[in-house]
Structures are given as structure tokens and as C-alpha cells.
Scaffold this active site. Structure first.
Site, PDB file in Angstrom:
ATOM      1  N   THR A   1       0.864  -1.190   0.000  1.00 53.53           N
ATOM      2  CA  THR A   1       0.000   0.000   0.000  1.00 53.53           C
ATOM      3  C   THR A   1       0.898   1.236   0.000  1.00 53.53           C
ATOM      4  O   THR A   1       0.992   1.938   1.004  1.00 53.53           O
ATOM      5  CB  THR A   1      -0.936   0.010   1.221  1.00 53.53           C
ATOM      6  OG1 THR A   1      -0.155  -0.132   2.421  1.00 53.53           O
ATOM      7  CG2 THR A   1      -1.939  -1.125   1.144  1.00 53.53           C
TER       8      THR A   1
ATOM      9  N   GLU B   1       0.777  -6.308  10.768  1.00 58.81           N
ATOM     10  CA  GLU B   1       2.136  -6.823  10.940  1.00 58.81           C
ATOM     11  C   GLU B   1       2.992  -5.754  11.610  1.00 58.81           C
ATOM     12  O   GLU B   1       2.746  -4.557  11.466  1.00 58.81           O
ATOM     13  CB  GLU B   1       2.731  -7.230   9.588  1.00 58.81           C
ATOM     14  CG  GLU B   1       2.730  -6.141   8.522  1.00 58.81           C
ATOM     15  CD  GLU B   1       3.956  -5.253   8.562  1.00 58.81           C
ATOM     16  OE1 GLU B   1       4.910  -5.598   9.283  1.00 58.81           O
ATOM     17  OE2 GLU B   1       3.950  -4.227   7.869  1.00 58.81           O
TER      18      GLU B   1
ATOM     19  N   ARG C   1      10.191  -5.701  11.524  1.00 61.51           N
ATOM     20  CA  ARG C   1      11.336  -4.809  11.346  1.00 61.51           C
ATOM     21  C   ARG C   1      12.238  -5.424  10.280  1.00 61.51           C
ATOM     22  O   ARG C   1      12.628  -6.587  10.412  1.00 61.51           O
ATOM     23  CB  ARG C   1      12.116  -4.663  12.644  1.00 61.51           C
ATOM     24  CG  ARG C   1      11.338  -4.071  13.808  1.00 61.51           C
ATOM     25  CD  ARG C   1      12.089  -4.288  15.108  1.00 61.51           C
ATOM     26  NE  ARG C   1      12.226  -5.716  15.404  1.00 61.51           N
ATOM     27  CZ  ARG C   1      13.108  -6.217  16.270  1.00 61.51           C
ATOM     28  NH1 ARG C   1      13.953  -5.428  16.893  1.00 61.51           N
ATOM     29  NH2 ARG C   1      13.160  -7.522  16.489  1.00 61.51           N
TER      30      ARG C   1
ATOM     31  N   LEU D   1      16.103   6.712  20.386  1.00 66.34           N
ATOM     32  CA  LEU D   1      16.584   8.054  20.716  1.00 66.34           C
ATOM     33  C   LEU D   1      18.000   8.226  20.185  1.00 66.34           C
ATOM     34  O   LEU D   1      18.915   8.600  20.923  1.00 66.34           O
ATOM     35  CB  LEU D   1      16.550   8.288  22.235  1.00 66.34           C
ATOM     36  CG  LEU D   1      15.195   8.583  22.869  1.00 66.34           C
ATOM     37  CD1 LEU D   1      15.343   8.797  24.369  1.00 66.34           C
ATOM     38  CD2 LEU D   1      14.534   9.800  22.228  1.00 66.34           C
TER      39      LEU D   1
ATOM     40  N   CYS E   1       8.167   1.975   4.953  1.00 63.89           N
ATOM     41  CA  CYS E   1       7.051   1.944   5.903  1.00 63.89           C
ATOM     42  C   CYS E   1       6.835   3.276   6.611  1.00 63.89           C
ATOM     43  O   CYS E   1       5.833   3.945   6.384  1.00 63.89           O
ATOM     44  CB  CYS E   1       7.266   0.826   6.926  1.00 63.89           C
ATOM     45  SG  CYS E   1       7.101  -0.835   6.241  1.00 63.89           S
TER      46      CYS E   1
ATOM     47  N   LYS F   1       5.876   6.631   4.448  1.00 69.22           N
ATOM     48  CA  LYS F   1       4.572   6.599   3.767  1.00 69.22           C
ATOM     49  C   LYS F   1       3.446   6.366   4.762  1.00 69.22           C
ATOM     50  O   LYS F   1       2.315   6.849   4.556  1.00 69.22           O
ATOM     51  CB  LYS F   1       4.581   5.565   2.646  1.00 69.22           C
ATOM     52  CG  LYS F   1       4.733   4.112   3.050  1.00 69.22           C
ATOM     53  CD  LYS F   1       3.409   3.374   3.073  1.00 69.22           C
ATOM     54  CE  LYS F   1       3.600   1.892   3.344  1.00 69.22           C
ATOM     55  NZ  LYS F   1       2.309   1.179   3.545  1.00 69.22           N
TER      56      LYS F   1
END
Length: 435
Positions: free
Chosen positions: A85, A148, A151, A252, A262, A265
């Protein structure tokens, strides 16, 4: 169980492989027949640690296959939607055309009692729209959403040993929850908690999680700007505030910012959906997070100009890293490539290297010079930029590059090197948030 996985890009390939590893019989279907054939031959089209060996192992069991034929979904009772997507080409919202096409291809083969499970990241309200579409077609299939949280670089472990499973289903749809519990039975037995929610909440969980991470990264990068202005050290600041259990130290790390397929967007699509729903403060927050993130790329270019005495024209710059993060060959919205291209536009001679993403970088940016080793990139360089924190770059010693470069100047765009060590070896060291 007999399961189909529709869409076999990054998410779908990993999900199908892991479901087969858990003992299910799985068929992966993708409209790109060449991609499907590669996967069926045990050759993933992207780099992900551990995936290729697991793919080979599960294909050998006979429980997993990949095809470009949409009719292959017939016979499966659970269908996972794993299509991409991406961002729309002309505005920040999500492009759902692939999802809608996948649903259209699936509809003729659905039977009463089938469960269609969305895993793609979508704007809230999408699942309800699809449920209405199935009902209007008289398919008898139910819809659930199971976001989902992969990583890149850890996708196999994140699928087989996730920190949580989230199920979204219609009101009173206990059967969907029972089916998903059966799909993930070995994972749940290992202690993974399950959070059941309505469809809208499940859709929001993924984009909310990504937006929180993006906000945390942009916050520390905003603090890096403050530290530079005030003469402070952002790494010490991050260590100090990260000790607070309410804040935590993860994510950080000030630097060149986030990228990939990911987070950028997703926060833009989330902001666009928030604006559509009239939640303007959320849209404004996410817009600022995005602006701060993109601004970090400009700051790295400015730092490079500073170490090169203000003149980038003709400067030879070595860029270490092309992927948006280590342990991945993904160069989508890569900060490293964005910086390299901007330096080149400003007149620098740039050479980029990456241990896994060199080929993808060449395809994405044909005008860039991409080389195969640090030695080639650093040869005669006026400045070296570390922009993707691969382990081999983090472990570089000043002496490794000293005999190669023309000037001992390094910009640590990820704040992963020891400045004292490099300065003691005669290098000019700069990093965002540190003087």
C-alpha cells in the site's frame, strides 16, 4: 490449515514462509509471476537475514509453494492479504489499488465460512469497506485485520516470536478470533500475548505504532538541533532522558533520520486520513514529524560542506551506506541515497558503497557512482560520511581509512563512532547534535 497468502513481496514472502514453518500448508500468490517463480525456486528477491535458508527448508517439506495463478487460492479457508500500500504518486494518502485488485481476484474463489485476513497497512475504515464488498458479492466470507509489526533485518524472528498479536474482527465475530488462534497456535503457546479489538482499532494500531516511533526519532533529532545551537551533546542527553522508564532509550538516536518503505509513507497516509476525518491536530503533528525528519538530510549535507571548508564543488565524498537501515538491501526513501544525490547536485564527486544494497542503489539512482567496497569509496576522499550503521562501518578504525583518504574528515551521520578515538588519530569528526 490450508492457507493462501496474496501478495508475496517483503511481507507476504516472509509471512508465507513462516506459516509453512509453523506446520500449515501454504500457497503464496503474486500477480508478478516472475517474482512468484523465484520464490518457488527458493530465491527471494530481497535480502533478509535468515529468510533464504528458512524458505529452502520449508519448500522442501512440500507445505509451501508460490504461483502467479489466482485460482490457486481455491481450497484454502484462510486468506491473508499482504499486498503493498505505497504512497499515492501525487498526494500523501495510501494507494489501495493493489489491495482492491487482490480482493477482486480473490472474490470468485471464496466460500461460505472463509476468513479473509488483512495484514497490509491501510487507512482506518478499509476493513469495513472490504467487508461490505464481500457481503454485497454474497461471498459468505468474514473479514479480520491482523496488522504486521515486522522490522526489516528481523522479520523472521518478528513473525515467529512477535511481542504481540493483534486481531481485529467484527462485533461478536468469535469465529474469526478462534481461527486466528489456530493459525498462530505455536506462537501463542510460546507465550505471545493476543490483543483482540474491533476492525478500526486493529487498523489504527499499526499506523499509531509507526507514528509514535517516527515522532520519537524526530524528537531526538529536534533536540540535536538544540544541542548544536547551545553547544551541548545530544548523545549524552539521550542517555540521560532514556533512563526514565516513561521514555526509554530505544529510538533516541540522533542522526540523518528515518526512511524505508514503511515509516515515511505510513505517517503521511495516517496524516491524510486524519485530515479526512477532521482530526487536524493529528495531521499537523505528523506533518511536523515528517518535516523534521526530511530536514535532517539537509543538515548532513550542510555538515559535509562545513568540514569541506564550505565548498562542495569538486569535493570527493565517500558515502558509507545506501540502504535505509542495516541488515537490509531496501533503498526506498533512503536518507543515505538522498544525501548522496544532494551532494552530487551541489557539485561534489560522490562514491557510495553498501554491503547489500549496492545493486539496488544502482537501479534506483543510475547517476550515482556506486562501488563495491569501502576502500574504493574512500580512495582519495576529501570527506567520509557514515550514513547507514552497518556493523562493519561501526567497527571501522581511523587507521583503516587514514592511508586512503586525501583529507581526514568524517561525518558520523548515525552517531555510532567514538569521536575521541577519531580525533586523537588526527581526524576532523562531526556528527549531528555534537560539536
Amino acid at each position: 490449515m490450508l492457507i493462501s497468502v496474496i501478495g508475496c513481496g517483503y511481507l507476504g514472502a516472509v509471512h508465507a514462509t513462516c506459516l509453512a514453518h509453523l506446520g500449515h500448508t501454504v500457497v503464496g500468490i503474486d500477480s508478478d509471476r516472475e517474482l512468484a517463480a523465484r520464490l518457488d525456486a527458493g530465491r527471494p528477491s530481497f535480502y533478509e537475514p535468515g529468510l533464504e535458508s528458512l524458505l529452502t527448508e520449508t519448500l522442501a517439506t512440500g507445505r509451501l509453494r508460490f504461483t502467479g495463478d489466482p485460482a490457486a487460492v481455491a481450497g484454502s479457508s484462510v486468506h491473508f492479504l499482504c499486498v503493498g500500500t505505497p504512497q499515492l504518486p501525487d498526494r500523501p494518502g495510501a494507494d489501495l489499488s493493489a489491495l482492491d485488485a487482490a480482493v477482486g481476484a480473490l472474490l470468485p474463489y471464496l466460500r461460505d465460512g472463509d476468513l479473509v485476513v488483512g495484514k497490509s497497512t491501510v487507512p482506518v475504515g478499509t476493513a469495513e469497506r472490504l467487508a461490505d464488498r464481500f457481503a454485497a458479492a454474497g461471498s459468505g466470507a468474514a473479514v479480520a485485520w491482523n496488522p504486521e509489526f515486522l522490522r526489516e533485518g528481523h522479520a523472521v524472528a518478528d513473525t515467529l516470536r512477535p511481542d504481540r498479536l493483534v486481531y481485529g474482527s467484527g462485533t461478536g465475530d468469535e469465529r474469526a478470533v478462534a481461527i486466528l488462534n489456530e493459525v498462530y497456535a505455536p506462537v501463542i503457546a510460546a507465550g505471545t500475548p493476543v490483543i483482540s479489538a474491533d476492525l478500526a482499532t486493529a487498523e489504527l494500531v499499526k499506523v499509531a505504532a509507526n507514528s509514535f516511533l517516527a515522532t520519537k526519532i524526530s524528537f531526538i533529532n529536534a533536540m540535536a538541533e538544540m544541542c548544536e545551537a547551545a553547544g551541548a551533546d545530544v548523545t549524552v542527553l539521550a542517555d540521560a532522558i532514556g533512563r526514565d522508564v516513561r521514555i526509554g532509550r530505544q529510538f533516541l538516536n540522533a542522526g540523518v533520520g528515518f526512511g524505508g518503505g514503511c515509516l515515511p509513507k505510513d505517517i503521511r497516509a495516517f496524516g491524510a486520513r486524519a485530515a479526512e476525518l477532521g482530526v487536524d491536530r493529528v495531521a499537523g503533528l505528523l506533518d511536523q514529524v515528517d518535516r523534521i525528519n526530511l530536514g535532517r538530510r539537509d543538515r548532513i549535507v550542510d555538515l559535509t560542506a562545513e568540514v569541506c571548508a564550505g565548498d562542495l564543488v569538486g569535493a570527493r565524498i565517500a558515502v558509507l551506506g545506501a540502504s535505509f537501515k542495516p541488515d537490509s538491501d531496501d533503498v526506498r526513501d533512503s536518507p543515505a541515497l538522498a544525501v548522496a544525490l544532494d551532494l552530487q547536485r551541489r557539485g561534489a564527486h560522490v562514491r557510495v558503497t553498501d554491503p547489500q544494497a549496492a545493486d539496488n542503489a544502482r537501479k534506483r539512482s543510475a547517476d550515482l557512482t556506486v562501488v563495491d567496497s569501502v576502500t574504493e569509496a574512500a580512495d582519495g576522499a576529501d570527506a567520509v560520511l557514515l550514513l547507514t550503521e552497518w556493523r562493519e562501518y561501526r567497527e571501522l578504525r581511523p587507521a583503516d581509512l587514514a592511508g586512503l583518504v586525501r583529507h581526514r574528515r568524517i561525518v558520523d551521520g548515525r552517531n555510532v563512532l567514538d569521536p575521541g578515538r577519531w580525533r586523537a588519530s588526527g581526524w576532523s569528526y562531526r556528527a549531528p547534535g555534537r560539536l
